[in-house]
Design a protein around this motif. Structure first.
Motif, mmCIF file in Angstrom:
data_model
loop_
_atom_site.group_PDB
_atom_site.id
_atom_site.type_symbol
_atom_site.label_atom_id
_atom_site.label_comp_id
_atom_site.label_asym_id
_atom_site.label_seq_id
_atom_site.Cartn_x
_atom_site.Cartn_y
_atom_site.Cartn_z
ATOM 1 N N UNK A 459 8.668 8.189 86.397
ATOM 2 C CA UNK A 459 8.676 8.689 84.594
ATOM 3 C C UNK A 459 7.601 8.619 83.411
ATOM 4 N N UNK A 460 7.508 7.539 83.737
ATOM 5 C CA UNK A 460 5.369 7.849 82.680
ATOM 6 C C UNK A 460 4.648 8.303 82.875
ATOM 7 N N UNK A 461 4.300 8.437 84.621
ATOM 8 C CA UNK A 461 3.625 9.912 84.468
ATOM 9 C C UNK A 461 4.420 11.326 84.275
ATOM 10 N N UNK A 462 5.189 11.715 84.699
ATOM 11 C CA UNK A 462 5.631 12.429 83.668
ATOM 12 C C UNK A 462 5.970 13.041 82.440
ATOM 13 N N UNK A 463 5.633 11.669 81.361
ATOM 14 C CA UNK A 463 5.928 11.936 79.738
ATOM 15 C C UNK A 463 3.908 11.724 79.514
ATOM 16 N N UNK A 464 3.040 11.093 80.750
ATOM 17 C CA UNK A 464 1.766 12.007 80.315
ATOM 18 C C UNK A 464 1.522 12.298 79.766
ATOM 19 N N UNK A 465 2.340 13.841 81.383
ATOM 20 C CA UNK A 465 1.800 15.323 81.994
ATOM 21 C C UNK A 465 2.120 15.692 80.873
ATOM 22 N N UNK A 466 3.496 15.855 79.842
ATOM 23 C CA UNK A 466 3.579 16.388 78.965
ATOM 24 C C UNK A 466 3.351 16.080 77.299
ATOM 25 N N UNK A 467 2.474 15.192 77.597
ATOM 26 C CA UNK A 467 2.003 15.009 76.000
ATOM 27 C C UNK A 467 1.169 15.693 75.784
ATOM 28 N N UNK A 468 0.471 16.738 76.371
ATOM 29 C CA UNK A 468 -0.872 17.333 75.641
ATOM 30 C C UNK A 468 -0.925 18.858 76.888
ATOM 31 N N UNK A 469 -1.489 19.928 76.325
ATOM 32 C CA UNK A 469 -1.828 20.539 76.956
ATOM 33 C C UNK A 469 -3.231 20.583 77.424
ATOM 34 N N UNK A 470 -4.027 19.906 77.596
ATOM 35 C CA UNK A 470 -5.307 19.656 77.277
ATOM 36 C C UNK A 470 -5.599 19.187 79.295
ATOM 37 N N UNK A 471 -6.023 19.614 79.483
ATOM 38 C CA UNK A 471 -6.472 19.360 81.171
ATOM 39 C C UNK A 471 -7.085 17.813 81.600
ATOM 40 N N UNK A 472 -8.029 18.211 80.796
ATOM 41 C CA UNK A 472 -8.698 16.427 80.685
ATOM 42 C C UNK A 472 -8.121 15.399 79.514
ATOM 43 N N UNK A 473 -6.983 15.962 79.070
ATOM 44 C CA UNK A 473 -6.326 15.091 78.379
ATOM 45 C C UNK A 473 -5.411 14.288 78.961
ATOM 46 N N UNK A 474 -4.288 15.453 79.476
ATOM 47 C CA UNK A 474 -3.368 15.088 80.842
ATOM 48 C C UNK A 474 -3.927 13.988 82.118
ATOM 49 N N UNK A 475 -4.962 14.643 82.485
ATOM 50 C CA UNK A 475 -5.533 13.428 83.513
ATOM 51 C C UNK A 475 -6.299 11.893 82.886
ATOM 52 N N UNK A 476 -6.732 11.703 81.804
ATOM 53 C CA UNK A 476 -6.995 10.118 81.421
ATOM 54 C C UNK A 476 -6.034 9.826 81.355
ATOM 55 N N UNK A 477 -4.818 10.649 79.863
ATOM 56 C CA UNK A 477 -3.769 10.139 79.822
ATOM 57 C C UNK A 477 -2.500 9.099 81.123
ATOM 58 N N UNK A 478 -2.880 10.443 82.448
ATOM 59 C CA UNK A 478 -2.190 9.860 83.633
ATOM 60 C C UNK A 478 -3.013 8.592 84.204
ATOM 61 N N UNK A 479 -4.013 8.439 84.412
ATOM 62 C CA UNK A 479 -5.243 7.016 85.057
ATOM 63 C C UNK A 479 -4.920 6.402 83.623
ATOM 64 N N UNK A 480 -4.455 5.955 83.164
ATOM 65 C CA UNK A 480 -3.746 4.644 82.189
ATOM 66 C C UNK A 480 -2.535 4.671 82.168
#
Length: 875
Positions: A459-480
């Motif tokens: 659930x948390x990774x899904x929220x991180x993936x939908x919180x921004x449209x920028x590819x690099x930013x999505x990857x950083x948020x998922x890693x967090x």
């Protein structure tokens, strides 16, 4: 053990020859006649399968014993090779061999195998009112002598099943069709195949697959190297015979052939002392080494946002997603089961059938792994220009599936069609990969089986993936998110358009642990000496579990040194390296690391991580597609493509194809428009550059030329001179090439073409008789070089039914070929196709010359016509 045979039970010994199969069937039928028609037929079928196995694999006299008692039938088949154990096969519906033991399992009430020092006996029993067949009771025979362990790294198991099925089918045909005693090499090859299959089966049965590939340690007899080498040679000879259509078996497709060679070379080589080479590190052409190592999954097709169609080797559509169906005016369920030719214009269907048949009959690819511009047929009859990218994938049932992705060339995709029956359109989530039945498989981790901590992580990774449209930013948020719940630190790597690996982020659980810029950015390239897991994952292997992160004593490559330095900086005890996989292959990797202070990753974790990363990859790929869709230059390019005028007795056809290796934008353009006084202007041009600025410059130059041409009647050279002056004033740093031509509207007959060139490739004139020449007069400097330099005009006569071709350099320029050779190649092509309808002429020209084009292609063709039509060509 089976029921003991009664004293005097009928028995017969048969020679090790193909005709013994039918003799055994007749013998068993005569013995058990009266037990009931279904039972008798089944006994006859099964004894035929077992005797065939004995003839091919044991090659000794075969003993058959049969009797019936109390309505039940008992059959025993014996040979004198106890060292050649049975090799059960997974039941693949498309396999051409390996069905015999599977049929016994399925149809017999009881079955098994017994061995002693003199031989072995395979037995089965048929009961009229049989219980459900028991689990397989086959006993595989492991090598009895000294063995050597062979390491097979990153082996795609679906490709292994396909390769094994194919080579066993060829050996079976060779063995059963050879007259008399089989040659010694064939006997050695058959025995080697049995050894390979038995050893591989034993190893796979002990494996718990946790990704699309397996890394196996397989025990082979130490002295088997020479026999495996003979097997490879016999299969190569059989492959050549199949390509010459001397066998009923079809030749192997490129990826199956490449895998088979790798597997046998690894076995023979490592038994001889050579080092192991992972499949993912094997250099090879894209057509021989598939980017997608995972087994084909219909869910992947349905979930892809890219128009995708999958077909089987019968040329029938087996899966299609909504994007592809919508693009071509269909609903997905209407296309499944139809032949691919329903989506092709009439003039290309025979060519497709011939090319597809040639691929199956020769195993030689022509379009696999290449981007091919072709016209597709919309349901309403219009042509939709697309680029076609075809790859093969193996399914776990043994099939080879042809997966085609379509990208539009000159028109935006159609709006999605409304779902039927008022339903809502949904994007299906790809289902799990179904692994072979003979492997020990852990259950799929989903919402119903995962623990609360895993549900929270998903659930948390899904929220991180939908919180921004920028590819690099999505990857950083998922890693967090991952470092909070799963790993101590995490690294995210993405491949750029040039194939370089960029480390986008390194995130540690402890916010006070800072990662310097020296660990981010573009990583050193992969070299022959690179030892780490990352290159293997980027080639499609994984997720890979690393249980020992001890640094190399001496890193052999710059990439290894960077990885070692990062582990030394942050620590590491165990790790999982997982590929980020999208519709056309791997686009990055995610590395999850636990330090030595934490419990290490275990094999059970890898399945869950694979499912988790699969969703992460889809989310990142969606962001990549969104970024691509935002590139407004594509829409600008398409909007600028004009509608051609209708001119009496003059046929006009144009095509534009973006580059297959760069973004869909460039400075190539064509134009045709009417002028006062009954004249038609024809234009082809190319502005330097492949970016948004080039597209903007092209649009400005095109509109400026139109205005100058309409302003007043002038010779083409004067029009280009005024265009040059305007361009130099408005865009002093822009350069372009251009051909501007005028043709007088009028009655049918020869036409005069007035033309001038600004540094562009000369138009090509091809007469109906096939004579060709380049119109190389009227040449001048490029636009933007010297506006005061004189620009001459020229005039050439266009005979009726001749073809004039204006084109940009992307059509013919290829690396490693001189311009003169390329232009001569184009002349030969147009001469050979002088009688082809003009639209077909252009389509075939794009297909022939446009594959893997490194530049945009624009072409404009015209043909003066007569009311009576073209002359009749004598046969």
């Amino acid at each position: 053990m089976g029921t003991p045979a009664p004293v005097g039970a009928p028995a017969r010994w048969l020679a090790a020859a193909p005709e013994s199969v039918s003799e055994a069937r007749r013998f068993v039928r005569s013995v058990v006649e009266g037990a009931g028609p279904d039972v008798v037929d089944t006994a006859e079928l099964l004894v035929g399968e077992l005797v065939t196995n004995a003839v091919i694999h044991a090659r000794t006299d075969v003993g058959v014993r049969a009797w019936r008692a109390g309505g039940r039938v008992y059959v025993r088949v014996s040979d004198q090779r106890p060292d050649r154990g049975v090799v059960p096969h997974d039941r693949h519906p498309y396999a051409c061999t390996g069905r015999g033991l599977g049929l016994v399992e399925e149809l017999a009430a009881s079955h098994g195998v017994q061995r002693d020092e003199d031989g072995k006996t395979v037995w089965f029993e048929l009961w009229p009112e049989a219980p459900a067949p028991p689990a397989s009771a086959w006993e595989t025979v492991t090598p009895a002598d000294r063995t050597v362990t062979v390491t097979l790294r990153d082996m795609p198991y679906a490709l292994y099943w396909a390769a094994q099925q194919h080579w066993e089918g060829m050996l079976r045909e060779l063995f059963l069709t050879v007259p008399g005693e089989p040659p010694r090499d064939l006997v050695v090859a058959q025995d080697a195949s049995n050894i390979v299959c038995a050893c591989m089966t034993t190893a796979v049965e002990q494996e718990t697959p946790d990704s699309s590939t397996l890394s196996l340690r397989v025990a082979f007899p130490a002295d088997a190297s020479a026999a495996v080498t003979v097997l490879r040679r016999v299969l190569d000879e059989a492959e050549a015979a199949a390509q010459q259509e001397s066998l009923l078996a079809l030749p192997a497709l490129p990826q199956i052939r490449a895998f088979r060679d790798w597997l046998l070379d690894q076995i023979a080589g490592q038994l001889s002392g050579r080092a192991a080479t992972a499949w993912t590190r094997l250099p090879g052409a894209p057509s021989a080494t598939p980017v997608e190592l995972a087994p084909w999954d219909v869910g992947e097709v349905e979930a892809s946002g890219v128009p995708t169609i999958a077909a089987d080797d019968g040329n029938r559509i087996i899966a299609v997603n909504g994007s592809a169906a919508s693009l071509l005016g269909w609903h997905p369920e209407e296309l499944v089961g139809q032949r691919l030719t329903v989506l092709m214009p009439e003039h290309l269907r025979d060519r497709h059938a011939a090319a597809f048949t040639s691929l199956l009959l020769t195993g030689q690819p022509r379009i696999l792994g290449r981007s091919i511009p072709v016209p597709a047929l919309h349901r309403d009859g219009r042509v939709v220009p697309v680029r076609l990218y075809v790859q093969t994938q193996e399914a776990v049932d043994g099939r080879t599936v042809f997966v085609a992705q379509l990208t539009t060339r000159t028109a935006a995709p159609a709006a999605p069609r409304a779902p039927r029956d008022g339903g809502h359109t949904t994007r299906p989530v790809p289902g799990p990969v179904h692994l072979p039945a003979m492997t020990k498989k852990a259950g799929r981790v989903g919402a119903d089986g995962a623990g609360a901590e895993w549900l929270s992580l998903f659930a948390d990774t899904s929220r991180a993936l939908t919180s921004t449209l920028d590819v690099d930013d999505r990857l950083r948020r998922v890693c967090h998110v991952l470092t909070r719940q799963l790993a101590d630190w995490c690294a995210g790597d993405l491949l750029d358009e040039h194939g370089r690996v960029e480390r986008v982020c390194v995130v540690h659980r402890d916010p006070e642990v800072l990662v310097g810029e020296e660990h981010l950015g573009v990583l050193p390239p992969v070299s022959e000496t690179t030892q780490g897991a990352l290159p293997r994952v980027l080639r499609g292997a994984g997720p890979l579990l690393i249980t020992d992160m001890s640094p190399f004593d001496r890193p052999l490559s710059a990439l290894d040194a960077r990885q070692v330095e990062l582990v030394r900086r942050l620590g590491g005890g165990s790790a999982v390296v997982a590929p980020l996989r999208a519709h056309r292959g791997v686009f990055g990797a995610l590395t999850l690391v636990r330090t030595r202070d934490e419990p290490p990753f275990a094999k059970e974790d890898v399945l869950r991580i694979a499912e988790l990363v699969r969703g992460i990859a889809l989310g990142l790929d969606n962001a990549r597609l969104h970024r691509y869709a935002q590139h407004t230059a594509v829409h600008l390019q398409r909007a600028l493509l004009p509608e051609l005028p209708e001119v009496a007795h003059l046929e006009l056809v144009a095509r534009y194809v973006p580059s297959s290796t760069t973004a869909e934008v460039g400075g190539d353009w064509y134009d045709a428009f009417g002028l006062p006084g009954g004249r038609t202007a024809l234009v082809i041009g190319d502005v330097a550059g492949h970016d948004l600025q080039a597209a903007v410059s092209m649009s400005t130059l095109r509109n400026t030329l139109r205005g100058i041409a309409v302003d007043r009647p002038e010779p083409p050279g004067d029009v280009l001179r005024r265009l040059d002056r305007a361009s130099r004033t408005l865009y002093p740093h822009s350069t372009a090439t251009c051909v501007y031509a005028l043709i007088k509207d009028g009655d049918a007959g020869p036409r005069d073409l007035h033309h001038a060139s600004a540094g562009h490739l000369p138009p090509l004139l091809t007469t109906w008789e096939g004579d060709t020449r380049y119109l190389d007069t009227g040449r001048g400097l490029l636009i933007g070089m010297d506006p005061d330099f004189p620009r001459p005009s020229a005039c050439d006569r266009l005979p009726p039914h001749s073809t004039l071709l204006l084109y940009t350099d992307g059509l013919i320029e290829r690396r490693g070929e001189s311009l003169d050779d390329a232009m001569a190649r184009l002349r030969r092509y147009t001469a050979a196709h002088a009688h082809v309808p003009l639209d077909v002429f252009c389509d075939d020209l794009i297909i022939t010359f446009g594959a893997d084009a490194a530049d945009d292609i624009a072409l404009l063709a015209l043909r003066p016509t007569t009311p009576t039509g073209p002359p009749v060509t004598a046969v």
